[in-house]
Design an enzyme around this catalytic site. Structure first.
Site, short mmCIF file in Angstrom:
data_model
loop_
_atom_site.label_atom_id
_atom_site.label_comp_id
_atom_site.label_asym_id
_atom_site.label_seq_id
_atom_site.Cartn_x
_atom_site.Cartn_y
_atom_site.Cartn_z
N TYR A 7 26.90 45.67 -63.36
CA TYR A 7 28.31 46.06 -63.37
C TYR A 7 28.50 47.41 -64.05
O TYR A 7 29.20 48.29 -63.53
CB TYR A 7 29.14 44.98 -64.08
CG TYR A 7 30.63 45.18 -63.97
CD1 TYR A 7 31.27 45.04 -62.75
CD2 TYR A 7 31.40 45.52 -65.08
CE1 TYR A 7 32.64 45.22 -62.63
CE2 TYR A 7 32.76 45.70 -64.98
CZ TYR A 7 33.38 45.55 -63.75
OH TYR A 7 34.74 45.73 -63.64
N SER A 35 36.58 50.96 -64.76
CA SER A 35 36.68 49.95 -65.81
C SER A 35 36.25 50.59 -67.12
O SER A 35 35.55 51.61 -67.13
CB SER A 35 35.78 48.76 -65.47
OG SER A 35 35.51 47.95 -66.60
#
Length: 244
Positions: free
Chosen positions: A158, A145
């Site tokens: 995250y 990501s």
């Protein structure tokens, strides 16, 4: 196999984790349309089955599996089942991922461990156990990501998991290339998927990309000639706000 044979996925068997919805479903459907035989793995068996049924309905090949990427025994069982069903395994796409969007003061320790376990330890375990099943010239793709390249508030777990996943990917690329195993990271920018929209319903969807576009990039990574590997690729929406 001739170089031209790598320009399509016909006959190749690909395991996709988190394949039950969002980007995972788009990956499964895209690769199946290109001729891959897809093992749709998800912690939610019903979601995986729905995706597999849709692929089969369209005349392609898929099989659904219930798999928790934190459970080594389940991973081994699914890998054995895939090889028993299809005869071999050519590629693994580590797509399963979660997030808990809170500040560090509110972050429960159990939630921290859960995010790291799913997003980082999970790909490690699936790759570790998958190596003994991968065919020569096999491929491991980890879905990272833009969170692996920069940071924003209230996403510490995250970010830690995705930065770690990118490091794991490059470490495995360096370790396994001598064995002929390719390892790649696909850094995906914001997508119109439940992963984002369920947590941030006010997001402007015009700033996001169709997950099918990222799935097509994964197909591109998988179809390079044997002498070529793409260790990292970034796929952003034109109006990406989380990358300069």
């Amino acid at each position: 196999m001739d170089v031209d044979d790598y320009e399509h996925l016909s006959g190749r068997v690909v395991l996709v984790t988190g394949g039950g919805r969002g980007l995972g479903a788009a990956i499964c459907e895209t690769l199946a349309r290109e001729g891959a035989q897809v093992a749709v793995a998800d912690i939610n068996k019903a979601a995986a089955q729905k995706v597999a049924d849709e692929i089969i309905f369209c005349g392609h090949t898929a099989q659904a599996y219930a798999m928790d990427v934190n459970d080594e025994r389940a991973i081994s069982k699914v890998l054995d089942s895939i090889v028993n069903r299809f005869g071999h395994l050519d590629a693994i796409v580590n797509n399963a991922g979660i997030d808990v969007t809170v500040g560090i003061r509110q972050m429960e320790t159990a939630d921290w461990h859960r995010v790291i376990a799913t997003n980082l330890t999970g790909p490690f375990l699936v790759a570790k156990h998958g190596l003994s099943h991968l065919c020569a010239g096999g491929h491991v793709i980890n879905i990272a990501s833009t969170a692996a390249r920069r940071a924003w508030p209230n996403a510490s777990a995250y970010h830690a998991s995705k930065w770690g996943l990118l490091g794991l990917t490059h470490a495995l690329h360096a370790e396994l290339r001598e064995e002929g195993i390719k390892v790649s990271a696909v850094i995906a920018g914001g997508m119109r998927t439940p992963f984002l929209l369920e947590r941030f319903p006010d997001l402007d969807v015009q700033l996001l990309q169709d997950p099918k576009n990222v799935a097509r990039a994964i197909k591109f990574v998988l179809t390079q000639p044997p002498e070529t590997v793409i260790p990292e690729i970034m796929v952003l929406p034109m109006k990406e706000t989380s990358w300069p």
